[in-house]
Every structure is written in C-alpha cells, then in structure tokens.
Write a protein that holds these residues in place. Structure first.
Motif, PDB file in Angstrom:
ATOM      1  N   PRO A  11      24.296  34.994  39.071  1.00  0.00           N
ATOM      2  CA  PRO A  11      25.412  34.091  39.056  1.00  0.00           C
ATOM      3  C   PRO A  11      26.745  34.275  38.904  1.00  0.00           C
ATOM      4  CG  PRO A  11      23.876  33.511  37.332  1.00  0.00           C
ATOM      5  CD  PRO A  11      23.417  35.043  37.919  1.00  0.00           C
ATOM      6  N   THR A  12      27.657  33.860  39.526  1.00  0.00           N
ATOM      7  CA  THR A  12      29.155  33.779  39.133  1.00  0.00           C
ATOM      8  C   THR A  12      29.639  32.747  38.593  1.00  0.00           C
ATOM      9  OG1 THR A  12      29.837  33.155  41.252  1.00  0.00           O
ATOM     10  CG2 THR A  12      29.501  35.536  41.012  1.00  0.00           C
ATOM     11  N   GLN A  13      30.404  32.688  37.314  1.00  0.00           N
ATOM     12  CA  GLN A  13      31.217  31.573  36.806  1.00  0.00           C
ATOM     13  C   GLN A  13      32.549  31.736  37.397  1.00  0.00           C
ATOM     14  OE1 GLN A  13      28.858  33.674  35.036  1.00  0.00           O
ATOM     15  NE2 GLN A  13      27.243  32.267  34.903  1.00  0.00           N
ATOM     16  N   SER A  14      33.132  30.446  38.105  1.00  0.00           N
ATOM     17  CA  SER A  14      34.142  30.593  38.565  1.00  0.00           C
ATOM     18  C   SER A  14      35.585  30.455  37.446  1.00  0.00           C
ATOM     19  CB  SER A  14      34.749  29.713  39.736  1.00  0.00           C
ATOM     20  OG  SER A  14      34.445  28.700  39.140  1.00  0.00           O
ATOM     21  N   MET A  15      34.924  30.214  36.196  1.00  0.00           N
ATOM     22  CA  MET A  15      36.150  29.826  35.077  1.00  0.00           C
ATOM     23  C   MET A  15      36.375  31.204  34.300  1.00  0.00           C
ATOM     24  SD  MET A  15      36.701  26.691  35.924  1.00  0.00           S
ATOM     25  CE  MET A  15      37.860  26.331  34.689  1.00  0.00           C
ATOM     26  N   GLN A  16      35.444  32.072  34.560  1.00  0.00           N
ATOM     27  CA  GLN A  16      35.730  33.286  33.668  1.00  0.00           C
ATOM     28  C   GLN A  16      36.794  34.291  34.490  1.00  0.00           C
ATOM     29  OE1 GLN A  16      32.106  35.384  33.544  1.00  0.00           O
ATOM     30  NE2 GLN A  16      31.353  34.072  31.703  1.00  0.00           N
ATOM     31  N   ILE A  17      37.590  34.918  33.476  1.00  0.00           N
ATOM     32  CA  ILE A  17      38.603  35.829  34.034  1.00  0.00           C
ATOM     33  C   ILE A  17      37.908  37.297  34.254  1.00  0.00           C
ATOM     34  CG2 ILE A  17      40.778  36.883  33.401  1.00  0.00           C
ATOM     35  CD1 ILE A  17      41.654  34.409  32.218  1.00  0.00           C
ATOM     36  N   GLU A  18      37.187  37.584  33.384  1.00  0.00           N
ATOM     37  CA  GLU A  18      36.556  38.957  33.332  1.00  0.00           C
ATOM     38  C   GLU A  18      35.200  38.766  34.106  1.00  0.00           C
ATOM     39  OE1 GLU A  18      35.873  40.684  29.589  1.00  0.00           O
ATOM     40  OE2 GLU A  18      38.135  40.380  28.938  1.00  0.00           O
ATOM     41  N   THR A  19      35.025  39.752  34.740  1.00  0.00           N
ATOM     42  CA  THR A  19      33.681  39.892  35.536  1.00  0.00           C
ATOM     43  C   THR A  19      32.531  40.720  34.798  1.00  0.00           C
ATOM     44  OG1 THR A  19      34.255  41.557  37.156  1.00  0.00           O
ATOM     45  CG2 THR A  19      34.789  39.538  37.812  1.00  0.00           C
ATOM     46  N   SER A  20      31.381  40.246  34.813  1.00  0.00           N
ATOM     47  CA  SER A  20      30.241  41.027  33.883  1.00  0.00           C
ATOM     48  C   SER A  20      29.663  42.217  34.924  1.00  0.00           C
ATOM     49  CB  SER A  20      29.419  40.043  33.539  1.00  0.00           C
ATOM     50  OG  SER A  20      28.592  39.432  34.511  1.00  0.00           O
ATOM     51  N   SER A  21      29.191  43.102  34.396  1.00  0.00           N
ATOM     52  CA  SER A  21      28.608  44.137  35.146  1.00  0.00           C
ATOM     53  C   SER A  21      27.350  43.527  36.314  1.00  0.00           C
ATOM     54  CB  SER A  21      27.871  45.089  34.383  1.00  0.00           C
ATOM     55  OG  SER A  21      27.066  44.422  33.441  1.00  0.00           O
ATOM     56  N   LEU A  22      26.845  42.276  35.623  1.00  0.00           N
ATOM     57  CA  LEU A  22      25.688  41.708  36.454  1.00  0.00           C
ATOM     58  C   LEU A  22      26.464  40.965  37.702  1.00  0.00           C
ATOM     59  CD1 LEU A  22      22.903  40.955  36.564  1.00  0.00           C
ATOM     60  CD2 LEU A  22      23.274  38.919  35.413  1.00  0.00           C
ATOM     61  N   GLN A  23      27.507  40.325  37.559  1.00  0.00           N
ATOM     62  CA  GLN A  23      28.159  39.923  38.776  1.00  0.00           C
ATOM     63  C   GLN A  23      28.702  41.022  39.699  1.00  0.00           C
ATOM     64  OE1 GLN A  23      31.522  37.749  36.763  1.00  0.00           O
ATOM     65  NE2 GLN A  23      30.440  35.932  36.460  1.00  0.00           N
ATOM     66  N   LEU A  24      29.157  42.148  39.173  1.00  0.00           N
ATOM     67  CA  LEU A  24      29.367  43.294  40.006  1.00  0.00           C
ATOM     68  C   LEU A  24      28.336  43.893  40.868  1.00  0.00           C
ATOM     69  CD1 LEU A  24      32.065  45.026  37.604  1.00  0.00           C
ATOM     70  CD2 LEU A  24      32.496  43.661  39.620  1.00  0.00           C
ATOM     71  N   LEU A  25      27.117  43.788  40.244  1.00  0.00           N
ATOM     72  CA  LEU A  25      25.790  44.146  40.670  1.00  0.00           C
ATOM     73  C   LEU A  25      25.463  43.158  42.037  1.00  0.00           C
ATOM     74  CD1 LEU A  25      23.483  46.219  40.827  1.00  0.00           C
ATOM     75  CD2 LEU A  25      22.354  44.496  39.204  1.00  0.00           C
ATOM     76  N   GLY A  26      25.752  41.983  41.728  1.00  0.00           N
ATOM     77  CA  GLY A  26      25.436  40.893  42.655  1.00  0.00           C
ATOM     78  C   GLY A  26      26.156  40.862  44.114  1.00  0.00           C
ATOM     79  N   ASN A  27      27.575  41.278  43.790  1.00  0.00           N
ATOM     80  CA  ASN A  27      28.559  41.601  44.946  1.00  0.00           C
ATOM     81  C   ASN A  27      28.343  42.916  45.533  1.00  0.00           C
ATOM     82  OD1 ASN A  27      29.843  39.200  44.035  1.00  0.00           O
ATOM     83  ND2 ASN A  27      31.447  40.546  42.929  1.00  0.00           N
ATOM     84  N   PHE A  28      27.741  44.010  44.655  1.00  0.00           N
ATOM     85  CA  PHE A  28      27.376  45.215  45.497  1.00  0.00           C
ATOM     86  C   PHE A  28      26.353  44.998  46.638  1.00  0.00           C
ATOM     87  CE2 PHE A  28      24.913  49.002  45.207  1.00  0.00           C
ATOM     88  CZ  PHE A  28      25.718  49.882  46.005  1.00  0.00           C
TER      89      PHE A  28
END
Length: 122
Positions: A52-69
């Motif tokens: 899941p992505t949290q829209s309020m975070q400025i930094e993206t986690s590696s889990l979010q990047l994996l999901g986007n990939f």
C-alpha cells in the motif's frame, strides 16, 4: 449517496463493455488465447493490497517501489499479450485490436472513476 451509486453503475457499464469486447475478440475466431489478459487483470490489485501507498509520506519505501514495479509489469503485459500472440500467429489482427481496445476501455473507466473519487477516504 445517489451520485456514488450512479458512478459505480457507470463504471460497471464500461467495464462490462470492455469485457464484452475481450470475449468478442475470442469468439469471432474461436480462439480463446486473448483471455490470458484476465490473469494480469486479476493480479493487478494484488500488488496494491500487498504494497500500500501512503499519500502523506514524502519518502517512498522499498515496499512501495516494489508494488509500483509489479504494477508496471502487469500494465505492460496486459497490452503486450495480444501483440505477442499476433506475432506468433496465435490470434488474428482483428482479435488483437479488439483485445487492446477492451484493455483501453477498462483502464480508462477505472482511471476516470479513480480521478473523480480521489477525495473519498476508505
């Protein structure tokens, strides 16, 4: 409330049109290989649930990047599967056009629905 149910009804209508085009692309030539895109359609929301992505975070986690990939891989594969099948002469060009058109209709409907309901929190 009425506006929300109207939007969902319109979304369901366009998704039904998209899936009808997909089935039509298979039924016209009696070759059911374009239905392989349904696997990618079914897996598409899984990466959003697992990463899941949290829209309020400025930094993206590696889990979010994996999901986007994974979302990118699935998005490309939904459009690429019919073209690969045409290239190996499994389906005709007409089936490829209908399958690609169905993907465009489905993704446009989901994107427009997401755009108009982005203010809602779940």
């Amino acid at each position: 409330m009425a506006s929300s149910s109207r939007n969902i009804a319109i979304l369901a209508f366009f998704i039904a049109i998209g899936f009808t085009l997909l089935v039509l692309s298979c039924a016209l030539d009696d070759v059911w290989w374009p239905l392989l895109t349904l696997i990618a359609f079914a897996l598409f929301p899984v990466s959003s649930f697992l990463c899941p992505t949290q829209s309020m975070q400025i930094e993206t986690s590696s889990l979010q990047l994996l999901g986007n990939f994974f979302n990118g891989i699935l998005l490309v594969s939904i459009f690429a599967i019919p073209f690969v099948q045409v290239h190996i002469d499994t389906i005709t060009t007409q089936s490829c056009v209908l399958a690609t058109l169905s993907s465009i209709v489905i993704f446009t409907a989901i994107s427009v629905y997401g755009y108009y309901t982005k203010d809602n929190t779940y």
